[in-house]
Each structure stands twice: as C-alpha cells, then as structure tokens.
Enzyme design. Structure first.
Site, PDB file in Angstrom:
ATOM      1  N   ASN A  14      36.576  50.119 -28.276  1.00 16.39           N
ATOM      2  CA  ASN A  14      36.525  49.339 -27.045  1.00 16.39           C
ATOM      3  C   ASN A  14      36.174  47.891 -27.374  1.00 16.39           C
ATOM      4  O   ASN A  14      35.290  47.636 -28.203  1.00 16.39           O
ATOM      5  CB  ASN A  14      35.481  49.934 -26.096  1.00 16.39           C
ATOM      6  CG  ASN A  14      35.858  51.324 -25.611  1.00 16.39           C
ATOM      7  OD1 ASN A  14      37.038  51.619 -25.436  1.00 16.39           O
ATOM      8  ND2 ASN A  14      34.878  52.181 -25.408  1.00 16.39           N
ATOM      9  N   VAL A  62      28.072  48.136 -26.298  1.00 15.39           N
ATOM     10  CA  VAL A  62      27.161  47.794 -27.403  1.00 15.39           C
ATOM     11  C   VAL A  62      27.889  46.802 -28.308  1.00 15.39           C
ATOM     12  O   VAL A  62      28.953  47.122 -28.852  1.00 15.39           O
ATOM     13  CB  VAL A  62      26.744  49.054 -28.208  1.00 15.39           C
ATOM     14  CG1 VAL A  62      25.799  48.664 -29.342  1.00 15.39           C
ATOM     15  CG2 VAL A  62      26.083  50.087 -27.302  1.00 15.39           C
ATOM     16  N   HIS A 118      32.195  49.627 -33.265  1.00 17.31           N
ATOM     17  CA  HIS A 118      32.092  51.076 -33.443  1.00 17.31           C
ATOM     18  C   HIS A 118      33.414  51.724 -33.077  1.00 17.31           C
ATOM     19  O   HIS A 118      34.096  51.297 -32.149  1.00 17.31           O
ATOM     20  CB  HIS A 118      30.947  51.670 -32.618  1.00 17.31           C
ATOM     21  CG  HIS A 118      30.933  51.238 -31.190  1.00 17.31           C
ATOM     22  ND1 HIS A 118      30.478  49.990 -30.785  1.00 17.31           N
ATOM     23  CD2 HIS A 118      31.330  51.868 -30.049  1.00 17.31           C
ATOM     24  CE1 HIS A 118      30.589  49.888 -29.474  1.00 17.31           C
ATOM     25  NE2 HIS A 118      31.111  51.018 -28.997  1.00 17.31           N
ATOM     26  N   ASP A 120      27.469  60.649 -30.381  1.00 14.25           N
ATOM     27  CA  ASP A 120      27.224  59.836 -29.187  1.00 14.25           C
ATOM     28  C   ASP A 120      26.190  60.538 -28.311  1.00 14.25           C
ATOM     29  O   ASP A 120      26.242  61.756 -28.128  1.00 14.25           O
ATOM     30  CB  ASP A 120      28.534  59.629 -28.418  1.00 14.25           C
ATOM     31  CG  ASP A 120      28.442  58.491 -27.420  1.00 14.25           C
ATOM     32  OD1 ASP A 120      29.098  57.456 -27.627  1.00 14.25           O
ATOM     33  OD2 ASP A 120      27.702  58.638 -26.415  1.00 14.25           O
ATOM     34  N   HIS A 138      34.958  55.229 -31.835  1.00 13.76           N
ATOM     35  CA  HIS A 138      34.666  56.554 -31.276  1.00 13.76           C
ATOM     36  C   HIS A 138      35.632  57.569 -31.889  1.00 13.76           C
ATOM     37  O   HIS A 138      36.844  57.319 -31.958  1.00 13.76           O
ATOM     38  CB  HIS A 138      34.906  56.580 -29.769  1.00 13.76           C
ATOM     39  CG  HIS A 138      34.038  55.667 -28.951  1.00 13.76           C
ATOM     40  ND1 HIS A 138      32.996  56.130 -28.174  1.00 13.76           N
ATOM     41  CD2 HIS A 138      34.055  54.322 -28.769  1.00 13.76           C
ATOM     42  CE1 HIS A 138      32.425  55.110 -27.540  1.00 13.76           C
ATOM     43  NE2 HIS A 138      33.058  53.997 -27.889  1.00 13.76           N
TER      44      HIS A 138
END
Ligand code: AMP
Length: 114
Positions: A87, A96, A100, A30, A102
């Site tokens: 998220n 975004v 994805h 990130d 994290h």
C-alpha cells in the site's frame, strides 16, 4: 524523525509474532489479520514507502519480494496461492510509514479490492 511502529518491532521494543528474519529483513504476523495467513515483510533499513524508494534500494526491493515468496512457501501457500500487497499513500491504504509487503493467503481473495 521519530521511530515508526515497525522500527520498534525491529528493535524488539514491541513484541511481534516473527516468522522470518535475516540481516536486512523481518517478517511477522499482522496484528489484525485480513486472511488466515497475513504476514508483513519489512526492510530493517527504513524506506518510508515504495513511492520513495531510490535506485539504491533496488537490491533491497528484490530481496523483499524474493523473501515474501519464500515465506509464503514456508507457510504452505505455494499450491493454494496468495497475494502480495504494497500500500502506498492515503488512497493506497498505507497506515504505517515504513515500507512493508503484505502476504495474504489461506482463503480465496476477491478482486478488485474494495
Ligand atoms: P498498511 O495499512 O498497508 O500500512 O499496513 C499496516 C499493517 O500493520 C496493518 O495491516 C496493521 O494491522 C498492521 N499492524 C499495526 N500494528 C501492528 C503490530 N503491532 N503488529 C503487527 N502488525 C501491526
């Protein structure tokens, strides 16, 4: 639809610090790390967010989570522990629109998230 930032990372139009890649997934650090280890794991095929995943994405989602655990192991987090976060939408903090996961680790993480 226009390309997302992460599609441009997949196609190498934007540089990223890549830590893992296979046919269906890419993982990179990130750019604004929230922990000593902060990696994003993304599918190369666009799924906007987990809330829009379909039954046909089942295998891809399984691969994503298994890869996240494998990458966490490779990055030395297996013993100390880590957190996987996905998220979804505005209240979830998604910025975004490309699914994805994290991987956060390398420090003790508070709970619940603020
Ligand atoms: P989210 O808020 O869950 O949508 O996560 C998006 C993440 O992408 C954030 O943690 C950002 O710091 C990260 N990010 C944005 N641009 C880049 C980039 N060019 N390279 C790596 N990570 C990025």
């Amino acid at each position: 639809m226009s390309e997302t930032l992460f599609e441009r990372i997949i196609s190498r139009q934007i540089p990223a610090d890549i830590v893992f890649e296979n046919e269906e997934l890419l993982a990179f650090r990130d750019i604004n790390p929230q922990a000593p280890v902060h990696v994003l794991v993304i599918p190369k095929r666009v799924v906007a967010r987990i809330g829009e995943a379909q039954s046909g994405d089942q295998e891809l989602l399984g691969s994503l989570l298994l890869a996240a655990a494998q990458i966490a192991r490779q990055l030395g987090l297996a013993e100390s522990g880590y957190r996987l976060v996905i998220n979804n939408g505005p209240d979830g903090g998604e910025t975004v629109p490309h699914l994805h996961c994290h991987i956060l680790g390398g420090r003790s993480l508070g709970w619940p998230p603020g």
